[in-house]
Design an enzyme around this catalytic site. Sequence first.
Site, mmCIF file in Angstrom:
data_model
loop_
_atom_site.group_PDB
_atom_site.id
_atom_site.type_symbol
_atom_site.label_atom_id
_atom_site.label_comp_id
_atom_site.label_asym_id
_atom_site.label_seq_id
_atom_site.Cartn_x
_atom_site.Cartn_y
_atom_site.Cartn_z
ATOM 1 N N SER A 227 0.850 -1.193 0.000
ATOM 2 C CA SER A 227 0.000 0.000 0.000
ATOM 3 C C SER A 227 0.883 1.238 0.000
ATOM 4 O O SER A 227 1.925 1.272 0.654
ATOM 5 C CB SER A 227 -0.936 -0.011 1.205
ATOM 6 O OG SER A 227 -0.219 0.142 2.408
ATOM 7 N N MET A 228 0.478 2.227 -0.787
ATOM 8 C CA MET A 228 1.309 3.423 -0.963
ATOM 9 C C MET A 228 0.505 4.692 -0.706
ATOM 10 O O MET A 228 0.642 5.683 -1.419
ATOM 11 C CB MET A 228 1.895 3.410 -2.389
ATOM 12 C CG MET A 228 2.677 2.126 -2.708
ATOM 13 S SD MET A 228 3.455 2.120 -4.311
ATOM 14 C CE MET A 228 2.045 2.188 -5.388
ATOM 15 N N GLY A 229 -0.363 4.638 0.302
ATOM 16 C CA GLY A 229 -1.150 5.814 0.673
ATOM 17 C C GLY A 229 -1.919 6.375 -0.516
ATOM 18 O O GLY A 229 -2.575 5.624 -1.262
ATOM 19 N N ALA A 230 -1.803 7.699 -0.715
ATOM 20 C CA ALA A 230 -2.541 8.363 -1.795
ATOM 21 C C ALA A 230 -2.044 7.947 -3.181
ATOM 22 O O ALA A 230 -2.683 8.264 -4.193
ATOM 23 C CB ALA A 230 -2.424 9.875 -1.630
ATOM 24 N N GLY A 232 -1.863 4.839 -4.062
ATOM 25 C CA GLY A 232 -2.521 3.584 -4.429
ATOM 26 C C GLY A 232 -1.794 2.354 -3.922
ATOM 27 O O GLY A 232 -1.242 2.374 -2.823
ATOM 28 N N GLY A 258 -5.042 1.158 6.076
ATOM 29 C CA GLY A 258 -4.369 -0.121 5.814
ATOM 30 C C GLY A 258 -5.148 -1.289 6.412
ATOM 31 O O GLY A 258 -5.224 -2.362 5.810
ATOM 32 N N ASP A 259 -5.725 -1.079 7.577
ATOM 33 C CA ASP A 259 -6.491 -2.157 8.222
ATOM 34 C C ASP A 259 -7.740 -2.498 7.404
ATOM 35 O O ASP A 259 -8.123 -3.666 7.287
ATOM 36 C CB ASP A 259 -6.915 -1.736 9.643
ATOM 37 C CG ASP A 259 -5.712 -1.337 10.486
ATOM 38 O OD1 ASP A 259 -4.612 -1.834 10.212
ATOM 39 O OD2 ASP A 259 -5.893 -0.521 11.407
HETATM 40 N N1 LIG Z 1 -5.469 9.913 0.437
HETATM 41 C C1 LIG Z 1 -5.991 8.740 0.057
HETATM 42 N N2 LIG Z 1 -6.979 8.703 -0.866
HETATM 43 C C2 LIG Z 1 -7.534 7.527 -1.265
HETATM 44 N N3 LIG Z 1 -7.127 6.321 -0.791
HETATM 45 C C3 LIG Z 1 -6.147 6.318 0.128
HETATM 46 C C4 LIG Z 1 -5.517 7.509 0.609
HETATM 47 N N4 LIG Z 1 -4.591 7.171 1.553
HETATM 48 C C5 LIG Z 1 -4.630 5.825 1.640
HETATM 49 N N5 LIG Z 1 -5.555 5.308 0.780
HETATM 50 C C6 LIG Z 1 -5.896 3.901 0.561
HETATM 51 O O1 LIG Z 1 -5.568 3.165 1.716
HETATM 52 C C7 LIG Z 1 -4.561 2.186 1.410
HETATM 53 C C8 LIG Z 1 -3.695 1.982 2.625
HETATM 54 O O2 LIG Z 1 -3.076 3.206 2.945
HETATM 55 P P1 LIG Z 1 -1.615 3.310 3.568
HETATM 56 O O3 LIG Z 1 -0.604 2.872 2.572
HETATM 57 O O4 LIG Z 1 -1.488 4.671 4.129
HETATM 58 O O5 LIG Z 1 -1.709 2.196 4.719
HETATM 59 P P2 LIG Z 1 -1.007 2.080 6.135
HETATM 60 O O6 LIG Z 1 0.177 3.007 6.187
HETATM 61 O O7 LIG Z 1 -0.756 0.657 6.385
HETATM 62 O O8 LIG Z 1 -2.148 2.587 7.105
HETATM 63 P P3 LIG Z 1 -2.520 2.160 8.617
HETATM 64 O O9 LIG Z 1 -1.444 1.239 9.100
HETATM 65 O O10 LIG Z 1 -2.587 3.467 9.350
HETATM 66 O O11 LIG Z 1 -3.842 1.498 8.573
HETATM 67 C C9 LIG Z 1 -3.867 2.720 0.166
HETATM 68 O O12 LIG Z 1 -3.254 1.697 -0.587
HETATM 69 C C10 LIG Z 1 -5.058 3.345 -0.579
HETATM 70 O O13 LIG Z 1 -5.808 2.354 -1.242
HETATM 71 MG MG LIG Z 2 -0.340 -0.261 8.246
#
Ligand SMILES: Nc1ncnc2c1ncn2[C@@H]1O[C@H](COP(=O)(O)OP(=O)(O)OP(=O)(O)O)[C@@H](O)[C@H]1O
Ligand SMILES: [Mg+2]
Length: 320
Positions: A227-230, A232, A258-259
């Site tokens: 997962s790469m935040g915004a 994708g 992410g959860d």
């Molecule tokens: N700004 C955003 N807009 C739309 N989708 C988002 C955004 N930020 C995150 N996402 C969605 O959420 C997924 C997981 O986000 P992220 O990579 O930040 O996970 P994480 O760092 O493991 O989060 P956490 O551990 O806090 O639950 C991303 O792959 C994307 O699909």
């Molecule tokens: Mg996470």
Amino acid sequence: MIITVTLNPALDKTARVDVMRANALNRLRDVQIDAGGKGINVSAMIRVLGGESVAVGFAGGGAGEELLSRIAGKGLKADFVRVSAVTRTNVKVVDNEGALTELNEPGPAIKPEEWREMENKLSRYSLTGNTIALSGSLPAGLGADTYKRLCALLRRAGAAVFLDADGDALKHALESEPDSIPDYIKPNRFELLRYFSIPDDEEVSETRLAELCRSLLDKGVKLVALSMGADGAIFVSKNGVWRAPAVAVEVRSTVGAGDSMVGALVYGFEHGLPEEQCFALAMAASAGACATAGTNPPERALVDELLQKTRIEELVPKLG
Ligand SMILES: Nc1ncnc2c1ncn2[C@@H]1O[C@H](COP(=O)(O)OP(=O)(O)OP(=O)(O)O)[C@@H](O)[C@H]1O
Ligand SMILES: [Mg+2]
């Protein structure tokens, strides 16, 4: 059957303050208490999608009782090991400017006999066909190889294991033999780069990221969801490499995105959905979580709406 595991849950207390001052009395308002824990968030997402799970974890003292009653209040099934130490309370305070101050406790120390009870409980759930999702940090008193040992135990007992962990806990778990390694992992970009000792400010192309994920398949991992935040996500399995842009939403809170992704993936596997549908559901669920306040899961109608907007693009067909 899906079992989610939160070894270090917390009572999350969120509150507001006008101005946050050190060396002063800060009067809190709008105090809210919620059950905090990554596995609990995974269970909540599964429930939104219409699935069922059992949330497993440790609970102790009055805070532990409160935690269990909050989990029940979310309509989730729970089967916790009671411990003698008190469940931690994490405090998050937001001031008028929106600045967030967090005060997190390390979590109760788990005694050897309490840990054995957890292992026994999870072994009983490790029937073939069941998936066990392990999420989040480890409480005090448990070594960094805890997830590694747990993965080995549960996989050998027949369960599929989804691991969402960081740092040394992830590193150890990925050192296992193929029959003991987690089946599924969902690192974020930061966690993946850290695993490969790549500085996190380094420019790393998506092709390289996909190759790093693919190298984990050689160890026996069946799916890497990066997962790469915004930006994708990238999904890598033996059947191919997929890229999905984030679904555009008005972001209210990315905590727990992410959860939600983990919850949607586990739900999809459990219901035998084709891989690409699992990925689309994961993108819609995680974007929906971002559009929803706090760590609350999105509503089903929102997930369905966002599902129409997901794009899953196959980058590399079938790995050679
Ligand atoms: N700004 C955003 N807009 C739309 N989708 C988002 C955004 N930020 C995150 N996402 C969605 O959420 C997924 C997981 O986000 P992220 O990579 O930040 O996970 P994480 O760092 O493991 O989060 P956490 O551990 O806090 O639950 C991303 O792959 C994307 O699909
Ligand atoms: Mg996470």
